[in-house]
Scaffold this motif. Sequence first.
Motif, PDB file in Angstrom:
ATOM      1  N   TRP A   2       9.446 -19.615  -5.315  1.00 54.87           N
ATOM      2  CA  TRP A   2       8.049 -19.578  -5.760  1.00 54.87           C
ATOM      3  C   TRP A   2       7.211 -20.692  -5.155  1.00 54.87           C
ATOM      4  O   TRP A   2       5.978 -20.596  -5.116  1.00 54.87           O
ATOM      5  N   GLN A 219      -1.453 -13.497 -12.068  1.00 50.84           N
ATOM      6  CA  GLN A 219      -0.481 -12.566 -11.487  1.00 50.84           C
ATOM      7  C   GLN A 219      -1.104 -11.209 -11.205  1.00 50.84           C
ATOM      8  O   GLN A 219      -0.754 -10.547 -10.222  1.00 50.84           O
ATOM      9  N   ARG A 224       1.062 -16.190  -7.497  1.00 51.41           N
ATOM     10  CA  ARG A 224       2.157 -16.715  -8.290  1.00 51.41           C
ATOM     11  C   ARG A 224       1.559 -17.569  -9.401  1.00 51.41           C
ATOM     12  O   ARG A 224       0.471 -18.121  -9.234  1.00 51.41           O
ATOM     13  N   ASP A 246       6.278 -17.035 -12.882  1.00 50.62           N
ATOM     14  CA  ASP A 246       7.189 -17.200 -11.754  1.00 50.62           C
ATOM     15  C   ASP A 246       8.124 -18.371 -11.992  1.00 50.62           C
ATOM     16  O   ASP A 246       9.222 -18.416 -11.430  1.00 50.62           O
TER      17      ASP A 246
END
Length: 263
Positions: A2, A219, A224, A246
Amino acid sequence: GWARAVRGLLLDVSGVLYDSGADGGVPIAGPSAALKWIKASGLKLRLCTNETQATRENFVRKLQGMGFDVSVSEVTAPAPAACHILKERGLRPHLLVHDDLVPEFAEIDKTNPNCVVLGDAAENFTYANLNEAFRVLIGMEKPVLISLGRGRYYKETDGLKLDVGAYMKALEYACDVQAEVVGKPSKRFFESALAEMGVPAEQAIMIGDDIVNDVGGAQQCGMRALQVRTGKYRPSDENHPDVKPDAYVNNLAEAVDIILQQM
């Protein structure tokens, strides 16, 4: 994974940088240094706030007084976006907002209102004021309710407080109207912040304490999103049925440290 290929960070403010309160609030340990790391790294930065108890200028002055290196040009907030919509559509609002936010609407025609704008009015959320907004809406053939956010609650130094979303829902129910949300989690709000940074959604990360409005909203725009375990975070958030961040991080500094290690 991420933390890779990041060019821009969007940060919630209350609950991430500081906890608000009647005395102005107190900074959370770590974020002041994290902001300096972000700026030194060259990452783009936007402070994405649903703050509607002060003008952006006064809000930034408060943050600077807490030691945060921020400027008005780095803040994306609901009130200026609402003013743009009002001018664009020729709407004249009845305002139910905090007294300190009223100057943001100085250039807006408020005579003979044809809509209601709702913000975090705090002590102005009296029965009389809510009923006045109700009467304005119920008297319209096609009522227009614009809400500067839809948060359920937020954290102050003395505990959790009801947010604007609770009052928005009351007016929606009473007037059989669907509010137009200008702040988070509105897709238009996040897209505006991304455009101001000049960063595509897939190269940006949102960091916030609100599982729905910060994480879920970001999102849905293709970003992210991380949830910090500060501010209004509650352990039950980690079992949310619809929104899965995430990643969870203990605070902003931890998130920024991990991102910078990937650069």
